[in-house]
Design a protein around this motif. Structure first.
Motif, short mmCIF file in Angstrom:
data_model
loop_
_atom_site.label_atom_id
_atom_site.label_comp_id
_atom_site.label_asym_id
_atom_site.label_seq_id
_atom_site.Cartn_x
_atom_site.Cartn_y
_atom_site.Cartn_z
N ARG A 1 8.52 -4.93 6.99
CA ARG A 1 8.25 -4.97 5.54
C ARG A 1 9.53 -4.89 4.71
O ARG A 1 9.71 -5.65 3.77
CB ARG A 1 7.32 -3.80 5.17
N GLY B 1 0.96 -6.59 -8.71
CA GLY B 1 0.67 -5.72 -9.85
C GLY B 1 -0.75 -5.85 -10.40
O GLY B 1 -1.05 -5.34 -11.49
N PHE C 1 5.87 -12.38 8.54
CA PHE C 1 4.57 -11.78 8.19
C PHE C 1 3.63 -11.77 9.40
O PHE C 1 2.88 -10.82 9.58
CB PHE C 1 3.92 -12.54 7.02
N VAL D 1 10.36 -7.44 1.50
CA VAL D 1 10.11 -7.14 0.08
C VAL D 1 11.35 -6.75 -0.71
O VAL D 1 11.28 -6.60 -1.91
CB VAL D 1 9.00 -6.05 -0.10
N ARG E 1 6.85 -0.24 -12.24
CA ARG E 1 6.86 0.77 -11.17
C ARG E 1 8.26 1.07 -10.68
O ARG E 1 8.49 2.09 -10.05
CB ARG E 1 6.03 0.27 -9.97
N GLU F 1 8.07 -10.45 -7.08
CA GLU F 1 7.97 -10.39 -8.55
C GLU F 1 9.14 -11.12 -9.19
O GLU F 1 8.99 -11.77 -10.22
CB GLU F 1 7.97 -8.94 -9.06
#
Ligand code: ADP
Ligand code: TYD
Length: 203
Positions: free
Chosen positions: A47, A10, A67, A51, A145, A153
């Protein structure tokens, strides 16, 4: 030129990476925007695994492997071909994120990350912008978001504070490549600082 944007969740990396691409295109610099994890079909599939979902879904070791798998595909399919065509690549996150998230904050695995990077990827950015910002501001911006991509997060405020310290230390260790940008300013002012640092890095 291979340019990367790094920083905590962020912090404004995506906004600034896209703004830099637009600024370079307006100067007729052939330029491609891309991101990690992702940036190629295979890496975008990986991905999703990384996430989304529970913060404890993967260990730091498993994350390093995922990754790197995503990065190798991204390098083969997107980054290397664009650089060979003579384009500038602007990439939202790259190996510095693995160095700090998995190598320093999630676990003490910095050496492992560097060894894997050297063996499987073997490419560093020419220029890296580290967007620095207070984690409380960034976390509020990021979670607002509602992207559904909040696995990191969700690791909390202290996690983001440790990441910030990790990125600042990385910049100290790599002063030639890494430029710290004050991300607390307006989007326009951050963009102006990025462009000025880009211009002063030109040979
Ligand atoms: P990141 O890619 O680092 O996660 P984003 O660029 O997606 O960050 O920005 C996160 C959120 O904050 C977005 O909603 C974006 O519009 C907003 N934002 C980005 N830069 C600024 C800024 N300088 N001031 C205020 N809001 C910002
Ligand atoms: P990103 O979409 O850039 O997240 P944000 O917009 O919140 O900054 O990246 C996805 C997440 O993956 C982010 O929380 C950071 C994490 N990440 C790592 O932990 N290691 C890595 O090597 C990379 C590239 C990303």
């Amino acid at each position: 030129m291979f340019i990367t944007f790094e920083g905590i969740d962020g912090s404004g990396k995506s906004t600034q990476a896209k703004a830099l691409v637009e600024a370079l295109k307006s100067q007729n610099v052939p330029c491609t925007w891309t991101r990690e994890p992702g940036g190629s079909e295979g890496a975008e599939a990986i991905r999703k695994l990384l996430v989304e979902g529970d913060p404890n879904r993967w260990s730091a070791e498993t994350e390093i492997l995922l990754f790197n798998a995503a990065r190798r595909d991204h390098l083969e399919k997107t980054i290397a071909p664009a650089l060979e065509r003579g384009e500038t690549i602007v990439c939202d996150r790259f190996v510095d994120s693995t160095r700090i998230y998995q190598g320093v904050v999630r676990a003490d695995l910095r050496e492992t990350v560097d060894i894997m990077h050297k063996t499987m990827i073997g490419r560093e950015a020419d220029l890296t912008f580290i967007i620095d910002i207070d984690p409380e501001v960034a976390l509020t911006r990021g979670l607002a978001r509602n992207s559904g991509e909040d696995r990191f997060e969700d690791m909390g405020l202290q996690f983001q504070k440790d990441l910030r310290a990790g990125f600042l230390e990385l910049a100290k260790q790599n002063p030639e490549r890494c430029k710290i940008i004050d991300g607390s300013q307006s989007m326009e002012d951050v963009g102006r600082d990025v462009l000025a640092a880009y211009e002063s890095a030109q040979p």
